[in-house]
Design a protein around this motif. Sequence first.
Motif, PDB file in Angstrom:
ATOM      1  N   ARG A   1       0.808  -1.228   0.000  1.00 46.10           N
ATOM      2  CA  ARG A   1       0.000   0.000   0.000  1.00 46.10           C
ATOM      3  C   ARG A   1       0.840   1.277   0.000  1.00 46.10           C
ATOM      4  O   ARG A   1       0.456   2.277  -0.577  1.00 46.10           O
ATOM      5  N   ASN A   2       1.987   1.258   0.656  1.00 42.79           N
ATOM      6  CA  ASN A   2       2.791   2.480   0.771  1.00 42.79           C
ATOM      7  C   ASN A   2       4.045   2.454  -0.092  1.00 42.79           C
ATOM      8  O   ASN A   2       4.933   3.292   0.078  1.00 42.79           O
ATOM      9  N   SER A   3       4.136   1.528  -1.025  1.00 44.07           N
ATOM     10  CA  SER A   3       5.338   1.428  -1.850  1.00 44.07           C
ATOM     11  C   SER A   3       5.394   2.574  -2.851  1.00 44.07           C
ATOM     12  O   SER A   3       4.436   2.795  -3.605  1.00 44.07           O
ATOM     13  N   PRO A   4       6.514   3.314  -2.908  1.00 42.96           N
ATOM     14  CA  PRO A   4       6.637   4.395  -3.897  1.00 42.96           C
ATOM     15  C   PRO A   4       6.649   3.872  -5.333  1.00 42.96           C
ATOM     16  O   PRO A   4       6.418   4.638  -6.270  1.00 42.96           O
ATOM     17  N   LEU A   5       6.904   2.580  -5.511  1.00 41.93           N
ATOM     18  CA  LEU A   5       6.886   2.004  -6.857  1.00 41.93           C
ATOM     19  C   LEU A   5       5.511   2.153  -7.505  1.00 41.93           C
ATOM     20  O   LEU A   5       5.392   2.240  -8.731  1.00 41.93           O
ATOM     21  N   LEU A   6       4.461   2.207  -6.690  1.00 42.78           N
ATOM     22  CA  LEU A   6       3.104   2.329  -7.214  1.00 42.78           C
ATOM     23  C   LEU A   6       2.843   3.689  -7.848  1.00 42.78           C
ATOM     24  O   LEU A   6       1.885   3.857  -8.597  1.00 42.78           O
ATOM     25  N   GLU A   7       3.708   4.660  -7.559  1.00 43.26           N
ATOM     26  CA  GLU A   7       3.523   6.019  -8.076  1.00 43.26           C
ATOM     27  C   GLU A   7       4.098   6.200  -9.475  1.00 43.26           C
ATOM     28  O   GLU A   7       3.814   7.204 -10.139  1.00 43.26           O
ATOM     29  N   LEU A   8       4.901   5.258  -9.944  1.00 47.72           N
ATOM     30  CA  LEU A   8       5.642   5.437 -11.190  1.00 47.72           C
ATOM     31  C   LEU A   8       4.867   4.911 -12.394  1.00 47.72           C
ATOM     32  O   LEU A   8       4.285   3.828 -12.338  1.00 47.72           O
ATOM     33  N   ASP A   9       4.893   5.673 -13.488  1.00 46.51           N
ATOM     34  CA  ASP A   9       4.156   5.230 -14.668  1.00 46.51           C
ATOM     35  C   ASP A   9       4.982   4.306 -15.566  1.00 46.51           C
ATOM     36  O   ASP A   9       4.479   3.821 -16.578  1.00 46.51           O
ATOM     37  N   ASN A  10       6.256   4.060 -15.204  1.00 47.48           N
ATOM     38  CA  ASN A  10       7.043   3.074 -15.950  1.00 47.48           C
ATOM     39  C   ASN A  10       7.121   1.736 -15.205  1.00 47.48           C
ATOM     40  O   ASN A  10       7.996   0.918 -15.427  1.00 47.48           O
ATOM     41  N   VAL A  11       6.164   1.548 -14.307  1.00 44.62           N
ATOM     42  CA  VAL A  11       6.041   0.296 -13.552  1.00 44.62           C
ATOM     43  C   VAL A  11       4.617  -0.228 -13.698  1.00 44.62           C
ATOM     44  O   VAL A  11       3.657   0.532 -13.569  1.00 44.62           O
ATOM     45  N   ILE A  12       4.491  -1.525 -13.985  1.00 45.52           N
ATOM     46  CA  ILE A  12       3.179  -2.162 -13.869  1.00 45.52           C
ATOM     47  C   ILE A  12       3.267  -3.193 -12.749  1.00 45.52           C
ATOM     48  O   ILE A  12       4.341  -3.766 -12.515  1.00 45.52           O
TER      49      ILE A  12
END
Length: 310
Positions: free
Chosen positions: A268-279
């Motif tokens: 839930r708090n992973s900054p990876l979720l904010e990136l648009d080059n990550v699925i």
Amino acid sequence: MKKILVTPRSFGKFNRSSVEKKLNDAGIEIVYNPYNRIMTKEEMISTLKGMDGLIVGVDPVDEEVLEAAGTLKAIAKYGVGTDNIDLDASRKLNIPVSTTKNANSNAVADYSFGMMAAVARNIVRINNSAKNGDWTKQTAIDIYKKKIGIIGLGAIGKGMVNRCKGFDMEIYAYDVYKDENYIKENNIKFTAVDEMLKECDFITLHIPLTDETKHIINENNLKNCKKNLVIVNTARGGLIDEKALYDALKTNRIYGAAIDAFEIEPPRNSPLLELDNVIVGSHTAAGSEDATNMMTEMAVENIIRDLGGK
């Protein structure tokens, strides 16, 4: 009647009546996960009381859980990775642990290759833009004849080899066990992980999480990789240093990533979720109908056997 706790939510999703009958015929009653999510350690301790067996997904089964269970006689892992189970404690308590080896290998290999293609060709971003009326053409990167590094040459890794050969990819691989014949027959370049990151355009991970493999992708080897690198992890979250991966993606030091497994799930708090080059996925690479059926049937057969049935 013997009683077993079943924690995976997909257990018996497509063949529940037949496996329930098989267990009932073997004198085994099923208690399903009452929380409809991954259970906590405290919930495992309270729910396992009085159980003879356990069919488990990724819920925690450490020494304290095992000792508190008291009557537990067998554990059937619904899947392959046993990093959530204290195997030393289970041996000490004489509780056999089985896995559903190879039941989901094709499903995970399919999903891994699909995630790789989705990142490389910006499929998710293009889909979202097009649905919002943005018809701008987006440039992506190719897969055909590129270099791929496969970390782990078990059944899933070999499945990836088969799929990558169809795209004429140059295949690099690493595993703790070097299968000389397989490597030669498939024209694979066997190399260390650090060297693989320098050379390859794509990296996929298919190894268990151990003390030796924790953060096998890390800040040091991410510094030396190609700018167009795509990393796909459908194995275990702890294989990648998520902060180092985030930094590399945020600064566009690498092209993108597809992550189906996180160190903490849900992330839930992973900054990876904010990136648009990550699925991202919900640790669901094994979630095909065939794989679910096979894992369910194998786990049932294993628990019946280890509880003294046929």
